[in-house]
Design an enzyme around this catalytic site. Sequence first.
Site, mmCIF file in Angstrom:
data_model
loop_
_atom_site.group_PDB
_atom_site.id
_atom_site.type_symbol
_atom_site.label_atom_id
_atom_site.label_comp_id
_atom_site.label_asym_id
_atom_site.label_seq_id
_atom_site.Cartn_x
_atom_site.Cartn_y
_atom_site.Cartn_z
ATOM 1 N N HIS A 88 53.916 30.766 59.372
ATOM 2 C CA HIS A 88 54.042 30.291 60.757
ATOM 3 C C HIS A 88 53.170 29.059 61.010
ATOM 4 C CE1 HIS A 88 50.987 33.379 60.322
ATOM 5 N NE2 HIS A 88 50.295 32.740 61.266
ATOM 6 N N CYS B 261 50.897 25.980 54.553
ATOM 7 C CA CYS B 261 50.255 27.005 55.398
ATOM 8 C C CYS B 261 49.176 26.295 56.209
ATOM 9 C CB CYS B 261 49.723 28.169 54.565
ATOM 10 S SG CYS B 261 48.436 27.767 53.368
ATOM 11 N N GLY B 262 48.298 27.043 56.837
ATOM 12 C CA GLY B 262 47.295 26.407 57.690
ATOM 13 C C GLY B 262 46.324 25.546 56.901
ATOM 14 N N GLY C 48 45.826 29.385 50.791
ATOM 15 C CA GLY C 48 46.485 30.668 50.478
ATOM 16 C C GLY C 48 47.733 30.442 49.640
ATOM 17 N N HIS D 79 47.430 13.332 36.400
ATOM 18 C CA HIS D 79 46.564 14.050 35.454
ATOM 19 C C HIS D 79 46.906 15.527 35.306
ATOM 20 C CE1 HIS D 79 43.008 10.958 35.584
ATOM 21 N NE2 HIS D 79 44.175 10.402 35.300
ATOM 22 N N ARG E 278 46.239 12.391 26.742
ATOM 23 C CA ARG E 278 45.143 13.374 26.734
ATOM 24 C C ARG E 278 45.330 14.428 27.829
ATOM 25 N NH1 ARG E 278 43.331 8.969 29.436
ATOM 26 N NH2 ARG E 278 41.978 9.240 31.247
HETATM 27 C C1 RB5 Z 1 47.259 31.850 58.870
HETATM 28 O O1 RB5 Z 1 46.466 32.087 59.980
HETATM 29 C C2 RB5 Z 1 46.428 31.207 57.756
HETATM 30 O O2 RB5 Z 1 45.518 32.133 57.251
HETATM 31 C C3 RB5 Z 1 47.329 30.675 56.664
HETATM 32 O O3 RB5 Z 1 48.217 29.763 57.198
HETATM 33 C C4 RB5 Z 1 46.657 29.954 55.500
HETATM 34 O O4 RB5 Z 1 45.819 28.946 55.946
HETATM 35 C C5 RB5 Z 1 46.047 30.806 54.480
HETATM 36 O O5 RB5 Z 1 45.483 30.351 53.484
#
Ligand code: RB5
Length: 149
Positions: A9, A65-66, A70, A98, A132
Amino acid sequence: MKIATASDHAGYELKKEIIAYLSEKGIQYEDFGCGPGEKVDYVDYGEKAAAKVSSGEYDRAILVCGSGLGMAIVANKYKRIRATPCTDDYSAEMSRKHNDSNCLTLAARIVPVDEALNIVRIWLETGFEGGRHQRRIDKILDIEERNFK
Ligand code: RB5
């Protein structure tokens, strides 16, 4: 080149901009979610796209993601994935030259849209230098062989 895109999201709006950019450039892509208005776990969507690159069905993935972190952690759990979180032009360029990055992860909560699109452009246009650096990639592949099932 076939690209798998995915986001949670937090990355959804930036992913939409990236998809518009890919369409405009005529680059083939498929989006593996999430959709608008969903509140999801990045793990579930990063996994779907990373699996497609790992299997060779898709050439590369762009995951949003944010923080971009993650998604990188998830994607790097897959064999043959070299996922690189890039928050600036230099890391985008080096990740290709690289590290032969095949999975770009982006931080929607850190990087403004225009900068993120420039990172995508650089990452798509920059080639791997080989030499390399190929030796180092081969060592990474060897670690995978020894440690992944
Ligand atoms: C969501 O709140 C956040 O944790 C996710 O988007 C991300 O940044 C996780 O690594």
